[in-house]
Design a protein around this motif. Structure first.
Motif, PDB file in Angstrom:
ATOM      1  N   UNK A  11     -52.476  28.069 -36.298  1.00 56.06           N
ATOM      2  CA  UNK A  11     -52.213  29.515 -36.367  1.00 56.06           C
ATOM      3  C   UNK A  11     -51.414  29.914 -35.139  1.00 56.06           C
ATOM      4  N   UNK A  12     -50.483  30.824 -35.319  1.00 54.49           N
ATOM      5  CA  UNK A  12     -49.650  31.285 -34.222  1.00 54.49           C
ATOM      6  C   UNK A  12     -50.119  32.600 -33.636  1.00 54.49           C
ATOM      7  N   UNK A  13     -49.868  32.754 -32.337  1.00 56.52           N
ATOM      8  CA  UNK A  13     -50.157  33.992 -31.618  1.00 56.52           C
ATOM      9  C   UNK A  13     -48.953  34.333 -30.746  1.00 56.52           C
ATOM     10  N   UNK A  14     -48.851  35.620 -30.402  1.00 59.28           N
ATOM     11  CA  UNK A  14     -47.774  36.090 -29.537  1.00 59.28           C
ATOM     12  C   UNK A  14     -48.300  36.401 -28.138  1.00 59.28           C
ATOM     13  N   UNK A  15     -47.378  36.457 -27.174  1.00 61.20           N
ATOM     14  CA  UNK A  15     -47.697  36.925 -25.825  1.00 61.20           C
ATOM     15  C   UNK A  15     -48.260  38.337 -25.922  1.00 61.20           C
ATOM     16  N   UNK A  16     -49.129  38.698 -24.995  1.00 62.48           N
ATOM     17  CA  UNK A  16     -49.709  40.041 -24.983  1.00 62.48           C
ATOM     18  C   UNK A  16     -48.664  41.119 -24.721  1.00 62.48           C
ATOM     19  N   UNK A  17     -47.607  40.768 -24.036  1.00 63.48           N
ATOM     20  CA  UNK A  17     -46.576  41.748 -23.673  1.00 63.48           C
ATOM     21  C   UNK A  17     -45.634  42.089 -24.836  1.00 63.48           C
ATOM     22  N   UNK A  18     -45.728  41.345 -25.929  1.00 61.77           N
ATOM     23  CA  UNK A  18     -44.839  41.609 -27.074  1.00 61.77           C
ATOM     24  C   UNK A  18     -45.163  42.953 -27.705  1.00 61.77           C
TER      25      UNK A  18
END
Length: 96
Positions: A50-57
């Motif tokens: 599963x993919x996740x993004x940086x919190x700053x996105x």
């Protein structure tokens, strides 16, 4: 450093020895190229990614940010499962 489909990753976390490069490469799909982090967890002897993004996105759902990893592990993974987290290594021309 892990290289796959033109992407570079570093092993960020390896819980209960969940990391397997061969299994990761067999399971990886190009749809995961857009994410900043890839989480792989083992359930019933099968690897799920599963993919996740940086919190700053900006403009991404809160539950798709890496800050929600702990919630994902508790809610969607088998109790006590092994898992790993890979972080995408950005090339200087990738940075936005």
């Amino acid at each position: 450093m892990i290289q796959i489909q033109g992407q570079s990753f570093e092993l960020w976390e390896n819980v209960r020895d969940g990391w397997s490069e061969d299994d990761f490469k067999d399971r990886y799909s190009e749809i995961l190229n857009k994410y900043d982090f890839i989480v792989g967890d083992w359930s019933h002897n099968q690897l799920r990614l599963r993919g996740f993004y940086e919190n700053s996105r900006k403009k991404v759902a809160f539950d798709s940010k890496i800050d929600t990893l702990e919630d994902y592990i508790y809610e969607y993974c088998s109790f006590g499962c092994s898992y790993f987290v890979l972080k995408k290594v950005r090339q200087s021309d990738d940075a936005e």
